[in-house]
Design a protein around this motif. Sequence first.
Motif, mmCIF file in Angstrom:
data_model
loop_
_atom_site.group_PDB
_atom_site.id
_atom_site.type_symbol
_atom_site.label_atom_id
_atom_site.label_comp_id
_atom_site.label_asym_id
_atom_site.label_seq_id
_atom_site.Cartn_x
_atom_site.Cartn_y
_atom_site.Cartn_z
ATOM 1 N N ALA A 28 2.595 -3.137 -20.882
ATOM 2 C CA ALA A 28 3.583 -2.313 -20.191
ATOM 3 C C ALA A 28 2.967 -1.517 -19.049
ATOM 4 C CB ALA A 28 4.255 -1.366 -21.187
ATOM 5 N N LEU A 29 1.703 -1.096 -19.229
ATOM 6 C CA LEU A 29 1.037 -0.279 -18.213
ATOM 7 C C LEU A 29 0.405 -1.108 -17.103
ATOM 8 C CD1 LEU A 29 -0.736 2.389 -20.457
ATOM 9 C CD2 LEU A 29 1.237 2.747 -18.959
ATOM 10 N N PHE A 30 0.249 -2.411 -17.307
ATOM 11 C CA PHE A 30 -0.431 -3.246 -16.315
ATOM 12 C C PHE A 30 0.257 -3.215 -14.942
ATOM 13 C CE2 PHE A 30 -1.114 -7.339 -14.194
ATOM 14 C CZ PHE A 30 -2.488 -7.281 -14.032
ATOM 15 N N PRO A 31 1.590 -3.356 -14.847
ATOM 16 C CA PRO A 31 2.215 -3.283 -13.518
ATOM 17 C C PRO A 31 1.979 -1.944 -12.823
ATOM 18 C CG PRO A 31 3.738 -4.204 -15.121
ATOM 19 C CD PRO A 31 2.580 -3.661 -15.898
ATOM 20 N N ILE A 32 1.965 -0.861 -13.606
ATOM 21 C CA ILE A 32 1.720 0.459 -13.008
ATOM 22 C C ILE A 32 0.288 0.545 -12.489
ATOM 23 C CG2 ILE A 32 1.670 2.938 -13.463
ATOM 24 C CD1 ILE A 32 3.819 2.521 -15.548
ATOM 25 N N LEU A 33 -0.663 0.026 -13.277
ATOM 26 C CA LEU A 33 -2.064 0.016 -12.837
ATOM 27 C C LEU A 33 -2.219 -0.822 -11.575
ATOM 28 C CD1 LEU A 33 -5.061 0.628 -13.286
ATOM 29 C CD2 LEU A 33 -5.169 -1.388 -14.778
ATOM 30 N N LEU A 34 -1.550 -1.958 -11.525
ATOM 31 C CA LEU A 34 -1.617 -2.826 -10.345
ATOM 32 C C LEU A 34 -1.038 -2.132 -9.121
ATOM 33 C CD1 LEU A 34 -2.545 -5.701 -9.653
ATOM 34 C CD2 LEU A 34 -0.203 -6.465 -10.072
ATOM 35 N N LEU A 92 -0.880 1.133 -8.688
ATOM 36 C CA LEU A 92 -1.778 2.235 -8.338
ATOM 37 C C LEU A 92 -2.970 1.735 -7.523
ATOM 38 C CD1 LEU A 92 -2.560 5.224 -8.634
ATOM 39 C CD2 LEU A 92 -3.699 4.622 -10.782
ATOM 40 N N LEU A 93 -3.569 0.644 -7.955
ATOM 41 C CA LEU A 93 -4.701 0.092 -7.207
ATOM 42 C C LEU A 93 -4.270 -0.385 -5.823
ATOM 43 C CD1 LEU A 93 -6.506 -1.973 -10.007
ATOM 44 C CD2 LEU A 93 -7.269 0.176 -8.975
ATOM 45 N N SER A 94 -3.090 -0.987 -5.741
ATOM 46 C CA SER A 94 -2.607 -1.484 -4.447
ATOM 47 C C SER A 94 -2.320 -0.355 -3.476
ATOM 48 C CB SER A 94 -1.350 -2.325 -4.659
ATOM 49 O OG SER A 94 -1.611 -3.453 -5.467
ATOM 50 N N SER A 95 -2.010 0.824 -3.999
ATOM 51 C CA SER A 95 -1.699 1.945 -3.107
ATOM 52 C C SER A 95 -2.919 2.423 -2.335
ATOM 53 C CB SER A 95 -1.113 3.103 -3.917
ATOM 54 O OG SER A 95 -2.085 3.678 -4.781
ATOM 55 N N PHE A 96 -4.130 2.041 -2.772
ATOM 56 C CA PHE A 96 -5.356 2.426 -2.070
ATOM 57 C C PHE A 96 -5.861 1.321 -1.136
ATOM 58 C CE2 PHE A 96 -5.455 4.934 -6.002
ATOM 59 C CZ PHE A 96 -5.612 6.207 -5.480
ATOM 60 N N ARG A 97 -5.130 0.215 -1.064
ATOM 61 C CA ARG A 97 -5.559 -0.895 -0.213
ATOM 62 C C ARG A 97 -4.989 -0.734 1.198
ATOM 63 N NH1 ARG A 97 -3.588 -6.035 -3.290
ATOM 64 N NH2 ARG A 97 -4.434 -7.027 -1.406
ATOM 65 N N PRO A 98 -5.676 -1.238 2.203
ATOM 66 C CA PRO A 98 -5.156 -1.163 3.577
ATOM 67 C C PRO A 98 -3.836 -1.919 3.702
ATOM 68 C CG PRO A 98 -7.484 -1.724 3.572
ATOM 69 C CD PRO A 98 -7.030 -1.806 2.147
ATOM 70 N N SER A 99 -2.982 -1.419 4.556
ATOM 71 C CA SER A 99 -1.670 -2.041 4.742
ATOM 72 C C SER A 99 -1.791 -3.473 5.252
ATOM 73 C CB SER A 99 -0.843 -1.212 5.727
ATOM 74 O OG SER A 99 0.403 -1.809 5.968
ATOM 75 N N MET A 152 -0.271 -6.939 3.530
ATOM 76 C CA MET A 152 0.588 -7.888 4.236
ATOM 77 C C MET A 152 0.103 -9.327 4.056
ATOM 78 S SD MET A 152 3.148 -6.461 5.935
ATOM 79 C CE MET A 152 3.445 -7.528 7.339
ATOM 80 N N ARG A 153 -1.224 -9.506 3.978
ATOM 81 C CA ARG A 153 -1.780 -10.853 3.870
ATOM 82 C C ARG A 153 -1.695 -11.410 2.450
ATOM 83 N NH1 ARG A 153 -5.949 -8.674 7.098
ATOM 84 N NH2 ARG A 153 -7.242 -8.513 5.218
ATOM 85 N N SER A 154 -2.136 -10.617 1.474
ATOM 86 C CA SER A 154 -2.272 -11.156 0.113
ATOM 87 C C SER A 154 -1.289 -10.580 -0.891
ATOM 88 C CB SER A 154 -3.699 -10.913 -0.398
ATOM 89 O OG SER A 154 -4.006 -9.518 -0.360
ATOM 90 N N GLY A 155 -0.544 -9.544 -0.501
ATOM 91 C CA GLY A 155 0.427 -8.961 -1.420
ATOM 92 C C GLY A 155 -0.237 -8.164 -2.537
ATOM 93 N N ILE A 156 0.565 -7.808 -3.556
ATOM 94 C CA ILE A 156 0.051 -7.028 -4.678
ATOM 95 C C ILE A 156 -0.625 -7.967 -5.669
ATOM 96 C CG2 ILE A 156 0.679 -5.514 -6.595
ATOM 97 C CD1 ILE A 156 3.001 -4.516 -4.966
ATOM 98 N N GLY A 179 4.127 5.445 -1.654
ATOM 99 C CA GLY A 179 5.319 6.233 -1.950
ATOM 100 C C GLY A 179 5.903 5.908 -3.299
ATOM 101 N N SER A 180 5.820 4.645 -3.715
ATOM 102 C CA SER A 180 6.310 4.252 -5.040
ATOM 103 C C SER A 180 5.486 4.903 -6.144
ATOM 104 C CB SER A 180 6.270 2.728 -5.176
ATOM 105 O OG SER A 180 7.118 2.112 -4.223
#
Length: 276
Positions: free
Chosen positions: A21-27, A29-36, A40-44, A246-247
């Motif tokens: 259940a927590l895996f999508p939230i962790l994913l 959270l990690l994606s929020s620190f990645r460059p925009s 755009m290239r590889s997604g979440i 923001g999410s």
Amino acid sequence: MNKKAVSWVVTVGMGIISLIALFPILLLLLSSFRPSSELMRSGISLTFDWADLNLDNYLYIFSQADGYWTWYANSLLISALTIILSLFFSSMVGYALAVYDFKGRNLFFGFVVFILMVPFEILMLPLFQMMISAQLVDTYAGVILPLIVAPIAVFFFRQYALGLPKQLMDAARIDGATEYGIFFKIMLPLMTPSLGAMAILQGLGSWNNFLWPLIVLRSNDMFTLPIGLATLLTPYGNNYDVLIAGSVMTIIPIIILFIFFQRYFIEGLTVGGVKG
């Protein structure tokens, strides 16, 4: 199998379910620190260079994304008012259905149960027509008013109030207390666990509500967070830097709400679910 082994299996099983259940939230959270640009290239996904993680997305939100905080404030205001008004009115209706014997009580409760089974999508058109007639389109009131007496909350409070000691009401009447005094000073404090449980459920529903605010609200400065974040994805550009970070920020109020009312949540749901 002894009790200790059963307890161990249940604990491990619940731990695995919690991780899933927590895996999508962790994913997220990690994606929020990645460059925009990388998003755009590889997604979440988990296939990224950990050295690229930075705080640029959050810095952008706090320094440049003015519209985001307007949506955030709108959602906070609407959710807070919805919780307060829903708890106030729904608890009164549920309490009345539980403790007072009046003509048509069972019929009224039957309507509450019936509305629970009706999808909200069926009610949207007549509700929207009512908002147009009342000139409440693109207003906070237009979003809040249809939600302040939620059938699920009325049903829950009614079930909980069925277990309240009626002797306290009789004693209060002998002492000269009014019916409103009995409710607010004696019975409502006894319903605190149910209020805490419903505060979490109603707050979560209001905070994540997308469809009804989308129908009622028109101007950008009145949008709530779900609508505002949805507008960031367009055919002309995708603002992933604001969208992902923001999410993540939208989770904070729900966590705070749950921490504040968690002591009442399990007790309220357990007791309210078995009374009657």
